[in-house]
Design an enzyme around this catalytic site. Structure first.
Site, short mmCIF file in Angstrom:
data_model
loop_
_atom_site.label_atom_id
_atom_site.label_comp_id
_atom_site.label_asym_id
_atom_site.label_seq_id
_atom_site.Cartn_x
_atom_site.Cartn_y
_atom_site.Cartn_z
N GLY A 112 7.34 -5.67 4.06
CA GLY A 112 7.57 -4.24 4.19
C GLY A 112 9.06 -3.98 4.34
N ASP A 138 1.06 0.69 5.42
CA ASP A 138 1.65 1.97 5.80
C ASP A 138 2.16 2.76 4.58
OD1 ASP A 138 1.24 0.94 8.35
OD2 ASP A 138 3.30 0.25 8.55
N ARG A 173 -21.56 16.05 17.12
CA ARG A 173 -20.35 15.63 17.83
C ARG A 173 -19.09 15.87 17.01
NH1 ARG A 173 -22.41 9.71 19.97
NH2 ARG A 173 -23.43 10.49 21.84
N ARG A 182 1.97 3.27 11.24
CA ARG A 182 3.26 3.26 11.94
C ARG A 182 3.85 4.68 11.96
NH1 ARG A 182 6.00 -1.80 13.24
NH2 ARG A 182 4.71 -2.79 11.70
N GLN A 282 -8.22 -2.41 9.11
CA GLN A 282 -7.56 -1.86 7.91
C GLN A 282 -6.73 -2.89 7.17
OE1 GLN A 282 -6.06 2.42 9.34
NE2 GLN A 282 -6.41 0.98 10.99
#
Ligand code: F6P
Length: 357
Positions: A112, A138, A173, A182, A282
């Site tokens: 990244g 991200d 609900r 991030r 994820q």
């Protein structure tokens, strides 16, 4: 030529597909030798060095697998290396020495923005021939429309919303899903759209909790007592506090805003709320087809750049094709969601609330 490859930063789906593509292209396309360095720059710090020569048979079955066969770390910045006494030390000279010992002609670094920045600085000091490949769930590496791992993370978050909708409807609900990302809201925005969220909260669009609650009450009044809220991990609380925690090694991580939002909604509207923090689910697992294709295209192109002697470049996905850009562009800071992004417009057009209107 003898080229190295390493994966750096948090793992994500599609890293093995990158490694596979690099190995196949380098060996079958150019007759290069490929060396896989273990655990980002850790492998260059260790003595003996930690690396594996990679042959096509080593990568033939890894296309669909999660994680990275080379392993990785997001804690080993060699310029501020965490020491057992809790302090930090500059160990970059050892990394540079390790690189020289390996006798590489070029390095492909998969990371990244943070990792690519570190690698670029090492390359500058050590005269490395570096090519970067962007990966991160991200999706915040500026020059590329997509980074490896992002599409899979979005798929996982979307599937979570699909499942949560069922429980939300069964129990009347409000279900709150906290997703990673991030400092950027890309996962929350795209998964929120794909998963039919009623409210999407991202750090790039300041929200008002009263407006969030107004949307939920409006839905209840119109006979829809269940709602789905997706919140990005770096969204601040209504009072402006960012939810973080320190792990046992003193590293600060985002986490907890989902609970804060759920409690606020419960107190203000009386709705029954529940929170799901999706977390590292994820990142793992088999990459979706788009990530496999992206990873493969990036890997092949990166080796082509090496063969052409074009270094200090990063591969990127722009306008439906792979291109290369100066690596410097990747390290210019995280690319966040533009509040005028067409996807934001689409979400608003569907009646999804960002809590700002
Ligand atoms: O950068 C990827 C990411 O998963 C972020 O979305 C998240 O904030 C962070 O890494 C979590 O890091 P760790 O794996 O160290 O908990």
């Amino acid at each position: 030529m003898r080229i190295g490859i390493l994966t750096s930063g948090g793992d994500c789906a599609g890293l093995n597909a990158v490694i596979r593509a690099v190995v196949l292209r380098a060996i079958h396309g150019y007759g290069f030798e490929v060396v896989g360095i273990h655990e980002a720059t850790e492998g260059l710090l260790r003595r003996p060095l930690a690396y594996t020569p990679l042959a096509p048979e080593d990568v033939q079955d890894i296309l669909a697998t999660g994680g990275t066969i080379l392993r990785t770390t997001n804690r080993g910045n060699p310029f501020a290396y965490p020491m057992p006494d809790g302090g930090r030390r500059d160990r970059s000279a050892e990394v540079l020495e390790g690189y020289r010992m390996l006798g590489l002609d070029a390095l492909i670094g998969v990371g990244g923005d943070g990792s690519l920045q570190i690698l670029r600085e090492l390359a500058r000091r050590g005269g490395w021939n570096l090519v970067g490949i962007p990966k991160t769930i991200d999706n915040d590496v500026a020059p590329t429309e997509r980074a490896v791992g992002y599409s899979t993370a979005v798929m996982v978050a979307t599937e979570a919303l699909d499942r949560l909708r069922v429980t939300a409807a069964s129990h009347n609900r409000v279900m709150v899903l906290e997703v990673m990302g991030r400092d950027a809201g890309h996962i929350a925005l795209t998964a929120g759209l794909a998963g039919g969220a009623d409210v999407i909260l991202i750090p790039e669009i300041p929200y008002d909790i009263d407006k969030v609650c107004a949307r939920i009450e409006e839905r209840r009044r119109s006979g829809r007592p269940a709602s789905l809220v997706v919140v990005a991990e770096s969204v601040p609380s209504p009072a402006g506090a960012v939810s973080t925690y320190q792990d046992a090694h003193g590293q600060t991580r985002y986490g907890g805003i989902g609970r804060v939002i759920a409690d606020e909604i419960a107190h203000r509207t009386g709705a029954e709320t529940r929170v799901t923090v999706l977390g590292h689910i994820q990142r793992g697992g088999s990459p979706v087809p788009l990530d496999r294709v992206l990873a493969s295209a990036f890997g092949v192109y990166a080796v082509d750049l090496v063969a052409q002697g074009r270094f200090d470049r990063m591969v990127a996905w722009q306008n439906r094709r792979v291109v290369d850009v100066p690596l410097e562009q990747a390290t210019a800071g995280a690319c966040r969601v533009d509040p005028d992004d067409p996807l934001v417009h689409t979400a608003r057009g569907l009646g999804i609330s960002f809590g700002d209107r």
